[in-house]
Design a protein around this motif. Structure first.
Motif, PDB file in Angstrom:
ATOM      1  N   LEU A   1       0.832  -1.201   0.000  1.00 44.93           N
ATOM      2  CA  LEU A   1       0.000   0.000   0.000  1.00 44.93           C
ATOM      3  C   LEU A   1       0.870   1.256   0.000  1.00 44.93           C
ATOM      4  CD1 LEU A   1      -2.958   0.919   0.139  1.00 44.93           C
ATOM      5  CD2 LEU A   1      -2.750   0.971   2.629  1.00 44.93           C
ATOM      6  N   ASP A   2       2.020   1.187   0.669  1.00 44.00           N
ATOM      7  CA  ASP A   2       2.927   2.327   0.696  1.00 44.00           C
ATOM      8  C   ASP A   2       3.432   2.670  -0.703  1.00 44.00           C
ATOM      9  OD1 ASP A   2       4.723   4.076   2.627  1.00 44.00           O
ATOM     10  OD2 ASP A   2       6.070   3.271   1.103  1.00 44.00           O
ATOM     11  N   ARG A   3       3.615   1.633  -1.523  1.00 47.92           N
ATOM     12  CA  ARG A   3       4.117   1.842  -2.881  1.00 47.92           C
ATOM     13  C   ARG A   3       3.010   2.234  -3.857  1.00 47.92           C
ATOM     14  NH1 ARG A   3       9.219  -0.262  -3.781  1.00 47.92           N
ATOM     15  NH2 ARG A   3      10.169  -1.256  -1.987  1.00 47.92           N
ATOM     16  N   ALA A   4       1.788   1.852  -3.558  1.00 42.71           N
ATOM     17  CA  ALA A   4       0.681   2.145  -4.475  1.00 42.71           C
ATOM     18  C   ALA A   4      -0.539   2.587  -3.678  1.00 42.71           C
ATOM     19  CB  ALA A   4       0.364   0.915  -5.324  1.00 42.71           C
ATOM     20  N   PRO A   5      -0.487   3.777  -3.059  1.00 41.38           N
ATOM     21  CA  PRO A   5      -1.574   4.212  -2.176  1.00 41.38           C
ATOM     22  C   PRO A   5      -2.900   4.454  -2.882  1.00 41.38           C
ATOM     23  CG  PRO A   5      -0.011   5.994  -2.557  1.00 41.38           C
ATOM     24  CD  PRO A   5       0.603   4.760  -3.132  1.00 41.38           C
ATOM     25  N   ASP A   6      -2.879   4.653  -4.216  1.00 46.10           N
ATOM     26  CA  ASP A   6      -4.107   4.954  -4.954  1.00 46.10           C
ATOM     27  C   ASP A   6      -4.626   3.763  -5.761  1.00 46.10           C
ATOM     28  OD1 ASP A   6      -4.040   7.632  -4.068  1.00 46.10           O
ATOM     29  OD2 ASP A   6      -2.581   8.120  -5.637  1.00 46.10           O
ATOM     30  N   ASP A   7      -4.089   2.590  -5.499  1.00 47.80           N
ATOM     31  CA  ASP A   7      -4.488   1.392  -6.239  1.00 47.80           C
ATOM     32  C   ASP A   7      -5.802   0.849  -5.678  1.00 47.80           C
ATOM     33  OD1 ASP A   7      -4.802  -1.185  -7.300  1.00 47.80           O
ATOM     34  OD2 ASP A   7      -2.633  -1.496  -7.441  1.00 47.80           O
ATOM     35  N   ALA A   8      -6.879   1.051  -6.415  1.00 51.04           N
ATOM     36  CA  ALA A   8      -8.196   0.621  -5.950  1.00 51.04           C
ATOM     37  C   ALA A   8      -8.289  -0.896  -5.833  1.00 51.04           C
ATOM     38  CB  ALA A   8      -9.280   1.144  -6.895  1.00 51.04           C
ATOM     39  N   ASN A   9      -7.652  -1.616  -6.754  1.00 52.61           N
ATOM     40  CA  ASN A   9      -7.683  -3.083  -6.698  1.00 52.61           C
ATOM     41  C   ASN A   9      -6.985  -3.592  -5.436  1.00 52.61           C
ATOM     42  OD1 ASN A   9      -9.066  -3.354  -9.132  1.00 52.61           O
ATOM     43  ND2 ASN A   9      -7.163  -3.335 -10.326  1.00 52.61           N
ATOM     44  N   LEU A  10      -5.858  -2.968  -5.102  1.00 55.90           N
ATOM     45  CA  LEU A  10      -5.133  -3.352  -3.901  1.00 55.90           C
ATOM     46  C   LEU A  10      -5.976  -3.066  -2.667  1.00 55.90           C
ATOM     47  CD1 LEU A  10      -2.622  -4.304  -2.392  1.00 55.90           C
ATOM     48  CD2 LEU A  10      -1.697  -1.977  -2.606  1.00 55.90           C
ATOM     49  N   ALA A  11      -6.628  -1.925  -2.638  1.00 57.64           N
ATOM     50  CA  ALA A  11      -7.486  -1.585  -1.502  1.00 57.64           C
ATOM     51  C   ALA A  11      -8.593  -2.619  -1.328  1.00 57.64           C
ATOM     52  CB  ALA A  11      -8.084  -0.194  -1.699  1.00 57.64           C
ATOM     53  N   GLY A  12      -9.139  -3.093  -2.453  1.00 55.05           N
ATOM     54  CA  GLY A  12     -10.169  -4.119  -2.387  1.00 55.05           C
ATOM     55  C   GLY A  12      -9.632  -5.427  -1.841  1.00 55.05           C
ATOM     56  N   GLU A  13      -8.407  -5.800  -2.255  1.00 51.89           N
ATOM     57  CA  GLU A  13      -7.785  -7.023  -1.756  1.00 51.89           C
ATOM     58  C   GLU A  13      -7.583  -6.944  -0.241  1.00 51.89           C
ATOM     59  OE1 GLU A  13      -4.344  -8.631  -3.870  1.00 51.89           O
ATOM     60  OE2 GLU A  13      -4.768  -7.208  -5.474  1.00 51.89           O
ATOM     61  N   ILE A  14      -7.136  -5.779   0.222  1.00 54.55           N
ATOM     62  CA  ILE A  14      -6.902  -5.601   1.652  1.00 54.55           C
ATOM     63  C   ILE A  14      -8.218  -5.686   2.427  1.00 54.55           C
ATOM     64  CG2 ILE A  14      -6.147  -3.948   3.416  1.00 54.55           C
ATOM     65  CD1 ILE A  14      -4.035  -2.983   1.418  1.00 54.55           C
ATOM     66  N   ASP A  15      -9.264  -5.073   1.885  1.00 58.44           N
ATOM     67  CA  ASP A  15     -10.576  -5.131   2.546  1.00 58.44           C
ATOM     68  C   ASP A  15     -11.064  -6.574   2.660  1.00 58.44           C
ATOM     69  OD1 ASP A  15     -10.696  -2.422   2.894  1.00 58.44           O
ATOM     70  OD2 ASP A  15     -11.900  -2.033   1.107  1.00 58.44           O
ATOM     71  N   ARG A  16     -10.864  -7.337   1.603  1.00 56.31           N
ATOM     72  CA  ARG A  16     -11.305  -8.742   1.638  1.00 56.31           C
ATOM     73  C   ARG A  16     -10.483  -9.538   2.645  1.00 56.31           C
ATOM     74  NH1 ARG A  16     -12.002  -7.498  -3.815  1.00 56.31           N
ATOM     75  NH2 ARG A  16      -9.917  -8.193  -4.406  1.00 56.31           N
ATOM     76  N   TRP A  17      -9.183  -9.242   2.725  1.00 55.03           N
ATOM     77  CA  TRP A  17      -8.331  -9.939   3.693  1.00 55.03           C
ATOM     78  C   TRP A  17      -8.776  -9.609   5.121  1.00 55.03           C
ATOM     79  CZ3 TRP A  17      -4.608  -8.145   7.317  1.00 55.03           C
ATOM     80  CH2 TRP A  17      -3.808  -9.150   7.868  1.00 55.03           C
ATOM     81  N   CYS A  18      -9.075  -8.347   5.377  1.00 51.28           N
ATOM     82  CA  CYS A  18      -9.519  -7.947   6.712  1.00 51.28           C
ATOM     83  C   CYS A  18     -10.822  -8.640   7.111  1.00 51.28           C
ATOM     84  CB  CYS A  18      -9.704  -6.433   6.778  1.00 51.28           C
ATOM     85  SG  CYS A  18      -8.148  -5.510   6.809  1.00 51.28           S
ATOM     86  N   ALA A  19     -11.666  -8.927   6.111  1.00 52.80           N
ATOM     87  CA  ALA A  19     -12.953  -9.559   6.400  1.00 52.80           C
ATOM     88  C   ALA A  19     -12.824 -11.056   6.658  1.00 52.80           C
ATOM     89  CB  ALA A  19     -13.926  -9.316   5.241  1.00 52.80           C
ATOM     90  N   GLU A  20     -11.666 -11.636   6.340  1.00 52.32           N
ATOM     91  CA  GLU A  20     -11.495 -13.079   6.478  1.00 52.32           C
ATOM     92  C   GLU A  20     -11.426 -13.542   7.933  1.00 52.32           C
ATOM     93  OE1 GLU A  20      -8.026 -14.154   4.351  1.00 52.32           O
ATOM     94  OE2 GLU A  20      -8.920 -13.853   2.369  1.00 52.32           O
ATOM     95  N   HIS A  21     -10.925 -12.675   8.823  1.00 50.17           N
ATOM     96  CA  HIS A  21     -10.722 -13.098  10.211  1.00 50.17           C
ATOM     97  C   HIS A  21     -10.735 -11.864  11.106  1.00 50.17           C
ATOM     98  CE1 HIS A  21      -8.925 -14.896  13.798  1.00 50.17           C
ATOM     99  NE2 HIS A  21      -9.150 -16.067  13.262  1.00 50.17           N
ATOM    100  N   PRO A  22     -11.295 -11.959  12.296  1.00 47.35           N
ATOM    101  CA  PRO A  22     -11.360 -10.798  13.195  1.00 47.35           C
ATOM    102  C   PRO A  22      -9.990 -10.215  13.548  1.00 47.35           C
ATOM    103  CG  PRO A  22     -12.835 -12.526  13.948  1.00 47.35           C
ATOM    104  CD  PRO A  22     -12.023 -13.126  12.840  1.00 47.35           C
TER     105      PRO A  22
END
Length: 308
Positions: A19-40
């Protein structure tokens, strides 16, 4: 993703690096959101990782390290950043030259390498880093470090600790150098460990395993054991977790983090100690240990001695 806390923390650090290298990458942001939803635990780990890495952004600066630089060139983050209180230095390494990174007694330092890997140095540690198109190399001359290695199959990541070698591609592990040997603890993935004394003999360590390899004998006498990374690597958060360690060994562990020293009466050295402490709280540990063992504290200047 496994539920193992160390694996989650490693994954969170890698998400933040991307994220530090690509702060405006919408696809990356979506991947991170999905990862966060996988486990508390994922969202909390991401917040912790961002808190550590945000130190550079908070100071609006980036460090380009140069060969064998001194501690005075390291970025000092002002303000109330939580990790700053734990004496963590933040460095961004963006060069293919040989670099020296070191910590003083009681200091920890986090270095972000240009390939996306991360190094966290423990107290009184000294490393030399070299990044080339063929290999990523780190020489651990003294002390202890934890490595979260970015995957790059074309460039293996090799840590040298005396005559002991540890090779990884994309994994996370710690190496401690002491008394002519290296202790290797794996927190994610697998690593290959050997000694230049006998390179044909090696051991493969997987996550949750630990081995101590001597320079002279190599892996011939090495025993692979189950590790407790959350305990043995608690220093990354500025903590020491004691789960039945002898009083003498616990005192030696605390002495690594302070210019003040603690000694223990020989009658008490084999007593077992349990507890959670800050690495910078020598006095708190001494008081608690004295109560646990029915001993008393004597002072010699700034040094402490616990006696029966």
């Amino acid at each position: 993703m496994r539920d193992h806390p160390d694996a989650i923390d490693v994954a969170a650090a890698r998400w933040v690096a991307r994220l530090d290298r690509a702060p405006d990458d919408a696809n990356l942001a979506g991947e991170i959101d999905r990862w966060c939803a996988e486990h508390p635990r994922h969202a909390g780990a991401l917040l912790r990782a961002r808190a550590v890495w945000s130190g550079l952004d908070a100071a609006d600066a980036r460090i380009v390290a140069r060969p064998l630089f001194s501690r005075r060139r390291v970025l000092t983050v002002s303000g109330g950043l939580a990790v700053a209180a734990a004496a963590v230095g933040l460095i961004w390494l963006e060069t293919h030259s040989s670099l020296g990174i070191e910590t003083a007694v009681g200091e920890r330092r986090l270095a972000k390498l240009e390939d996306g890997s991360t190094i966290v140095l423990n107290t009184a540690s000294r490393t030399r880093v070299r990044m080339t198109p063929e290999q990523r190399s780190v020489a651990l001359d003294d002390g202890e470090a934890w490595f979260a290695v970015a995957k790059d199959y074309a460039r293996p990541f090799v840590v040298s600790a005396g005559d002991v070698r540890v090779r990884a591609v994309g994994t996370a592990f710690a190496v401690r150098r002491y008394l002519g040997r290296a202790e290797v603890t794996v927190t994610e993935g697998r690593v290959r460990v050997w000694s230049v004394a006998a390179p044909e003999r090696f051991v493969m360590l997987s996550a949750g395993k630990q081995a101590s390899v001597a320079d002279v004998s190599g892996t011939a006498e090495t025993v692979v054991a189950n590790a407790k990374p959350a305990d043995s690597l608690a220093w990354r958060q500025g903590e020491i977790i004691l789960d039945g360690m002898t009083f003498g060994d616990a005192a030696a562990e605390f002495n690594r983090y302070s210019t003040r020293q603690l000694s223990v009466d020989t009658q008490l050295a084999d007593r077992r100690i349990v507890g959670w402490f800050r690495t910078d709280d020598l006095d708190g540990f001494a008081r608690a240990a004295a109560i646990m063992t029915g001993a008393k504290i004597e002072r010699d200047g700034t040094d402490l001695r616990i006696v029966k």
